[in-house]
Motif scaffolding. Structure first.
Motif, short mmCIF file in Angstrom:
data_model
loop_
_atom_site.label_atom_id
_atom_site.label_comp_id
_atom_site.label_asym_id
_atom_site.label_seq_id
_atom_site.Cartn_x
_atom_site.Cartn_y
_atom_site.Cartn_z
N UNK A 65 -57.73 28.43 9.74
CA UNK A 65 -57.94 28.08 11.16
C UNK A 65 -56.65 28.34 11.94
N UNK A 66 -55.68 27.45 11.81
CA UNK A 66 -54.46 27.54 12.63
C UNK A 66 -53.71 28.85 12.39
N UNK A 67 -53.42 29.14 11.12
CA UNK A 67 -52.59 30.32 10.86
C UNK A 67 -53.32 31.61 11.22
N UNK A 68 -54.62 31.67 10.93
CA UNK A 68 -55.38 32.88 11.29
C UNK A 68 -55.38 33.06 12.81
N UNK A 69 -55.51 31.95 13.54
CA UNK A 69 -55.50 32.02 15.01
C UNK A 69 -54.17 32.57 15.52
N UNK A 70 -53.08 32.28 14.81
CA UNK A 70 -51.77 32.78 15.23
C UNK A 70 -51.42 34.12 14.57
N UNK A 71 -52.43 34.77 13.99
CA UNK A 71 -52.22 36.14 13.50
C UNK A 71 -51.63 36.23 12.11
N UNK A 72 -51.70 35.15 11.34
CA UNK A 72 -51.23 35.20 9.95
C UNK A 72 -52.47 35.24 9.05
N UNK A 73 -52.52 36.28 8.22
CA UNK A 73 -53.70 36.43 7.35
C UNK A 73 -53.38 35.86 5.96
N UNK A 74 -54.36 35.21 5.35
CA UNK A 74 -54.17 34.72 3.98
C UNK A 74 -55.19 35.39 3.07
N UNK A 75 -54.70 35.92 1.95
CA UNK A 75 -55.61 36.47 0.94
C UNK A 75 -55.55 35.55 -0.28
N UNK A 76 -56.66 35.47 -1.00
CA UNK A 76 -56.76 34.53 -2.13
C UNK A 76 -56.93 35.30 -3.43
N UNK A 77 -56.16 34.88 -4.42
CA UNK A 77 -56.21 35.56 -5.72
C UNK A 77 -56.44 34.53 -6.82
N UNK A 78 -57.00 35.00 -7.92
CA UNK A 78 -57.20 34.14 -9.08
C UNK A 78 -55.82 33.90 -9.72
N UNK A 79 -55.35 32.66 -9.61
CA UNK A 79 -54.00 32.35 -10.08
C UNK A 79 -53.81 32.47 -11.58
N UNK A 80 -54.92 32.45 -12.34
CA UNK A 80 -54.79 32.58 -13.79
C UNK A 80 -54.55 34.04 -14.18
N UNK A 81 -54.83 34.95 -13.25
CA UNK A 81 -54.64 36.38 -13.50
C UNK A 81 -53.29 36.79 -12.89
N UNK A 82 -52.23 36.60 -13.67
CA UNK A 82 -50.87 36.81 -13.16
C UNK A 82 -50.69 38.22 -12.60
N UNK A 83 -51.30 39.21 -13.25
CA UNK A 83 -51.15 40.60 -12.78
C UNK A 83 -51.72 40.76 -11.37
N UNK A 84 -52.86 40.11 -11.10
CA UNK A 84 -53.44 40.30 -9.77
C UNK A 84 -52.66 39.52 -8.71
N UNK A 85 -52.04 38.41 -9.11
CA UNK A 85 -51.16 37.71 -8.15
C UNK A 85 -49.98 38.63 -7.82
N UNK A 86 -49.37 39.19 -8.85
CA UNK A 86 -48.18 40.02 -8.64
C UNK A 86 -48.54 41.29 -7.86
N UNK A 87 -49.73 41.84 -8.13
CA UNK A 87 -50.15 43.05 -7.42
C UNK A 87 -50.34 42.81 -5.93
N UNK A 88 -50.61 41.56 -5.56
CA UNK A 88 -50.83 41.24 -4.14
C UNK A 88 -49.51 40.97 -3.39
N UNK A 89 -48.38 40.89 -4.12
CA UNK A 89 -47.14 40.45 -3.50
C UNK A 89 -46.43 41.46 -2.59
N UNK A 90 -46.41 42.77 -2.93
CA UNK A 90 -45.65 43.68 -2.07
C UNK A 90 -46.08 43.56 -0.60
N UNK A 91 -45.11 43.45 0.29
CA UNK A 91 -45.31 43.32 1.74
C UNK A 91 -45.86 41.97 2.18
N UNK A 92 -46.10 41.05 1.24
CA UNK A 92 -46.51 39.71 1.67
C UNK A 92 -45.27 38.95 2.13
#
Ligand code: PLP
Length: 388
Positions: free
Chosen positions: A117-144
């Motif tokens: 709600x608040x952050x999206x309204x102010x132009x900050x996007x959040x993406x959600x990843x499966x935290x048990x899958x360390x590779x997919x968390x790390x793959x989402x990090x560049x430019x975050x």
């Protein structure tokens, strides 16, 4: 900081306190007075750090801030009026429009609503990843800009490999934040694994008596300084001296309470796991392996009732365990997912992350485990009989 840390020793009662009092004093004052123009001018021009106003600093709150920093092995901390105020304090000062946050799935529901709600309204996007899958968390990090963690997650109690994620976050210049309310510094010190900012909902285990709300953010001095400029002074959701005192009081028994919560939670989780009317128990202690860094378990976990058990009847049949939100106090509490799925609000993390309506979240309190077990068993039996 090792897990042998004895919390009362770190509070230093009767050594540094005025009049050698056995408990820290409550400085119940909104502001602090000056002797002269020269004094007030020195403070306003930054040449003196004399106390000014409790929205900035208050000695009772500072005592707690120093304690959590010592326990987490960090440089500095800031106290807030609730865990959510602390989460806002840890996140908002560091993001701007166009930034992306990587959060784990099953993040605490109001943190999710903050992002959506608040952050999206102010132009900050959040993406959600499966935290048990360390590779997919790390793959989402560049430019975050930030990675937001909670190990274990809310309702599903899934763990993340904090060390691996923190190392990758540092490599990509991504700020790492974790909500460490469940493990507390007794069982997990994320800073030692390289995490930047640690949030605590002090309303839970740190205070431990269901009698106050509070939040803390701790981490490196430079980051806490930025949080101080914006979150404490400008957002203003600061911890009160009375609440800081209550959290300090609770923390003197934190280690003892955490061991009891852990033992009772584990006992209940194991017995429920063997009950044919329970299809799944969500408790990190039942996993064969754990990522490095977690030394123990909180008493909060969840279990899924089998189709043959009527959820509503189960809840109403409990005699000792009460229905109620929050956790971390002496009393055992449950929240039924079936009711929580209906939580009002545009963004509903229960629906978004498919939390089962048959999931029951249970906060194991400090009652004898056999009393709680008997209560759970009789409620399951009754709700089954009625369902059948
Ligand atoms: C994991 C977690 N983090 C943060 C919070 C927020 O804390 P508070 O209620 O003090 O704002 C809660 C619960 O309320 C929680 O369960």
């Amino acid at each position: 900081m090792t897990h042998h840390t004895y919390v009362p020793d770190l509070i230093t009662p009767a050594r540094d306190t005025p009049l050698a009092a056995s408990a820290p004093p409550i400085f119940q004052a909104s502001s602090f007075l000056f002797e002269s123009y020269a004094q007030i001018e020195a403070v306003f021009s930054g040449r003196s750090d004399q106390l000014v106003y409790s929205r900035g600093d208050n000695p009772t709150v500072s005592e707690l801030e120093a304690l959590i920093a010592r326990l987490e092995g960090t440089e500095a901390a800031r106290g807030f009026s609730s865990g959510m105020a602390a989460i806002c304090g840890a996140v908002l000062p560091f993001v701007k429009p166009g930034d992306r946050i990587v959060a784990i799935e099953h993040v605490y529901s109001d943190a999710y609503r903050l992002f959506e709600t608040v952050l999206r309204r102010f132009g900050v996007e959040t993406v959600y990843v499966d935290g048990t899958d360390t590779d997919s968390v790390i793959a989402a990090l560049p430019d975050a800009r930030m990675v937001y963690l909670e190990s274990p997650t809310s309702w599903t109690f899934r763990l993340q490999d904090l060390g691996a994620i923190a190392t990758a976050a540092q490599h990509h210049g991504v700020i790492s934040v974790i909500d460490n309310s469940w493990a507390t510094p007794i069982f997990q010190n994320p800073a030692a694994l390289g995490i930047d900012l640690i949030v605590h909902a002090a309303s839970k285990y740190l205070s431990g008596h269901s009698d106050t709300l509070g939040g803390l953010v701790t981490g490196p001095s430079a980051m806490i300084k930025q949080i101080d400029h914006e979150a404490t002074h400008l957002f203003g959701g600061r911890m009160s001296p009375m609440d800081a005192f209550l959290v300090l009081r609770g923390m003197r028994t934190l280690e003892l309470r955490m061991r009891a919560h852990m033992q009772t939670g584990m006992t209940l989780a194991k017995v429920l796991n063997a009950n044919p009317m329970v299809t799944k128990v969500h408790h990190p202690g039942l996993l064969a392996e754990h990522p490095a860094g977690l030394r123990g378990f909180g008493g909060l976990f969840a279990f899924d009732l089998a189709g043959g058990v009527n959820v509503e009847q189960f809840c109403d049949a409990l005699q000792v365990i009460r229905l109620g939100v929050s956790w971390g106090g002496p009393e055992s509490l449950i929240v039924p997912g079936q009711a929580a799925c209906g939580l009002a609000g545009a963004a509903n993390s229960f629906q978004r992350f498919n939390v089962s309506p048959r999931t029951i979240r249970l906060a194991a309190g400090l009652e004898p485990a056999d009393v709680l077990l008997a209560d759970l068993t009789q409620a399951i039996d009754q709700a089954q009989a009625i369902a059948a």
